[in-house]
Scaffold this active site. Structure first.
Site, PDB file in Angstrom:
ATOM      1  N   LEU A  12      96.957  20.784 -37.339  1.00 39.95           N
ATOM      2  CA  LEU A  12      98.233  21.747 -37.332  1.00 39.95           C
ATOM      3  C   LEU A  12      99.337  20.966 -36.420  1.00 39.95           C
ATOM      4  O   LEU A  12      98.956  20.667 -35.337  1.00 39.95           O
ATOM      5  CB  LEU A  12      98.080  23.212 -36.921  1.00 39.95           C
ATOM      6  CG  LEU A  12      96.875  23.823 -37.964  1.00 39.95           C
ATOM      7  CD1 LEU A  12      96.649  25.354 -37.810  1.00 39.95           C
ATOM      8  CD2 LEU A  12      97.327  23.946 -39.535  1.00 39.95           C
ATOM      9  N   CYS A  13     100.501  21.537 -36.823  1.00 40.63           N
ATOM     10  CA  CYS A  13     101.835  20.890 -36.072  1.00 40.63           C
ATOM     11  C   CYS A  13     101.749  21.713 -34.740  1.00 40.63           C
ATOM     12  O   CYS A  13     101.355  22.821 -34.870  1.00 40.63           O
ATOM     13  CB  CYS A  13     102.950  21.197 -36.834  1.00 40.63           C
ATOM     14  SG  CYS A  13     103.211  19.765 -38.176  1.00 40.63           S
ATOM     15  N   PRO A  14     101.941  20.963 -33.540  1.00 47.87           N
ATOM     16  CA  PRO A  14     102.488  19.741 -33.604  1.00 47.87           C
ATOM     17  C   PRO A  14     101.629  18.550 -33.326  1.00 47.87           C
ATOM     18  O   PRO A  14     101.850  17.380 -33.087  1.00 47.87           O
ATOM     19  CB  PRO A  14     103.284  19.876 -32.253  1.00 47.87           C
ATOM     20  CG  PRO A  14     102.586  20.519 -31.317  1.00 47.87           C
ATOM     21  CD  PRO A  14     101.885  21.678 -32.369  1.00 47.87           C
ATOM     22  N   ASP A  39      98.458  19.665 -42.910  1.00 46.12           N
ATOM     23  CA  ASP A  39      99.338  20.974 -42.805  1.00 46.12           C
ATOM     24  C   ASP A  39     100.842  20.600 -43.333  1.00 46.12           C
ATOM     25  O   ASP A  39     101.372  19.506 -42.996  1.00 46.12           O
ATOM     26  CB  ASP A  39      99.680  20.880 -41.114  1.00 46.12           C
ATOM     27  CG  ASP A  39     100.724  21.926 -40.785  1.00 46.12           C
ATOM     28  OD1 ASP A  39     101.172  22.588 -41.568  1.00 46.12           O
ATOM     29  OD2 ASP A  39     100.963  21.837 -39.549  1.00 46.12           O
TER      30      ASP A  39
END
Lengths: 77, 356
Positions: A12-14, A39
């Site tokens: 998942l970001c970042p 994501d």
């Protein structure tokens, strides 16, 4: 120009941005890095990061649950 | 007042700005850019950052435009942004904070010192001259007080290389100011918890649509998240954690029927999709006879616990009032599924204190 792959699925970001950034730091200007992500936020974040750091997005391809973002390494990396 | 040398340096001085994605760091960097300083941003990812994760998971949040605010800030300023993974190094900050915790599990003072120290290492490796932050004296109860701001400068090792443009007028002169790399007269004198001066300056610069996260940018300041983190440590008997643990604390209902295990029960479709990715690691329950969530089991259950867990999961399905509900259970590393045909647990048998 050489093509490279990066698997950033399940991140998942970042994290996809961080992995992209760290991989690009090892590449040469003109090289292309193809990042596979799950994501959906990466579709905004990787282009945003690329833009401010002097790299070019060549394409963003969406599939059902994944996206593939191709980044051409800029001269400023 | 210190006399500022009028000589112009041969080349622009270089500063790295700690960019959280909020308004203060945006303004601090802008103030420096206006003085001709070459600024690049740095953003540290601890694993607890509110940025990104939860918003990426929940379906309801996907309807909103999603952006990484640190990247947005860098884009507004036209500066580079370096995002640094400090998840592993941050563990020591969280587990052994020399200045203790805030209202929840937030070690804010140690955290700020850690980030400034990492920024110091970065400028040394990248031949930059100094560090700037968007700190404002009196803004935060722990890390941004008159008495604690010098602690950050001292303990990080940055000392006089740490410049806080938004409140520099209240602080002793730093090296960039003394050397004339920046003009101290143009530094600001913000203080206190009011946001009005920042908002006025943002308007002056023409910044709109900046992030104003309620409760800051760190999950550790959140009481619910902190409670789940402490519960996880207590249940495991140690305080080890991985990034996946931190992410799972951000999703689902966490229900602990006994000390051996807890269930993480998806609340909506986005969480279902996300949690399916963890079936390789956790026993996973899925209601198949009715519409319902999936759930991950975290812990060391005994055989009886599995059936009870299935009954509990069924309680959160559309079959909650049915006589019999079918729940499929998968186990990590095993292809064969276990089928439970069970009666959903009545609501009256789920005490409130099972909810973490």
């Amino acid at each position: 120009m050489t093509h490279y792959q990066l698997d950033a699925r399940r991140l998942l970001c970042p994290m996809p941005v961080i992995r992209t950034q760290d991989r690009i730091a090892q590449l040469q200007p003109g090289d292309v890095l193809q990042v596979t992500c799950s994501d959906p936020g990466a579709a905004q974040d990787i282009p945003a990061w690329s833009r401010i750091n002097g790299h070019t997005i060549i394409s963003i391809e969406h599939t059902d649950d994944e996206l593939v973002i191709s980044v051409e390494v800029g001269a400023t990396s | 007042m210190t006399t500022v040398p009028s000589s112009i340096p041969d080349k622009p001085r270089k500063a790295v700005a700690l960019i959280s994605g909020g308004l203060d760091s945006l303004l601090a960097a802008k103030v420096m850019l206006d003085q001709g300083v070459h600024v690049e941003g740095i953003n540290f990812f601890t694993g607890f950052c509110v940025e990104g994760h939860t918003h990426a998971i929940r379906q309801k949040d996907r309807a909103k435009p999603k952006r990484n605010n640190a990247l947005w800030v860098a884009g507004q300023l036209g500066i580079k942004l370096h995002i640094v993974d400090v998840i592993d190094e941050y563990k020591d900050v969280l587990l052994n904070p020399s200045h203790g915790y805030g209202a929840n599990m937030n070690p804010c003072l140690d955290c700020k010192g850690f980030m400034v120290r990492k920024a110091l290492e970065w400028i040394q490796q990248n031949d930059f001259d100094f560090i700037i932050t968007g700190e404002v004296m009196g803004q935060r109860p722990m890390s941004q007080r008159k008495d604690t701001m010098p602690v950050v400068a001292r303990e990080s090792g940055a000392g006089e290389l740490l410049l806080r443009p938004l409140c520099a007028q209240h602080l002793p002169e730093t090296l960039p100011e003394r050397e004339g790399w920046v003009d101290r007269e143009k530094m600001l004198d913000f203080s206190g918890r009011t946001r009005k001066p920042q908002m006025a300056l943002a308007a002056e610069y023409g910044f709109t649509d900046y992030a104003t996260p309620a409760g800051g940018c760190c999950f550790l300041t959140d009481a619910n998240y902190s409670r789940k983190l402490v519960d996880m440590w207590q249940a495991r008997g140690n305080r080890e954690y991985e990034l996946d643990d931190l992410m799972l604390l951000k999703v689902g209902r966490h229900v602990r029927p006994n000390e051996r295990y807890k269930l993480i029960i998806a609340r909506e479709e986005g969480e279902v999709k996300f949690m399916q990715g963890y079936a390789y690691r956790y026993p996973t329950f899925k209601v198949t006879s009715h519409s319902g969530p999936i759930a991950l089991l975290d812990g060391t259950p005994n055989e009886d616990d599995f059936e009870f867990a299935a009954r509990l999961v069924a309680r959160f399905s559309k079959g909650r009032t049915a006589d019999i509900v079918t729940v499929e259970q998968s186990m990590p590393g095993r292809e064969k599924l276990i089928e439970h045909k069970i009666q959903p647990l009545p609501a009256s048998e789920i005490p409130e204190d099972w909810y973490i």
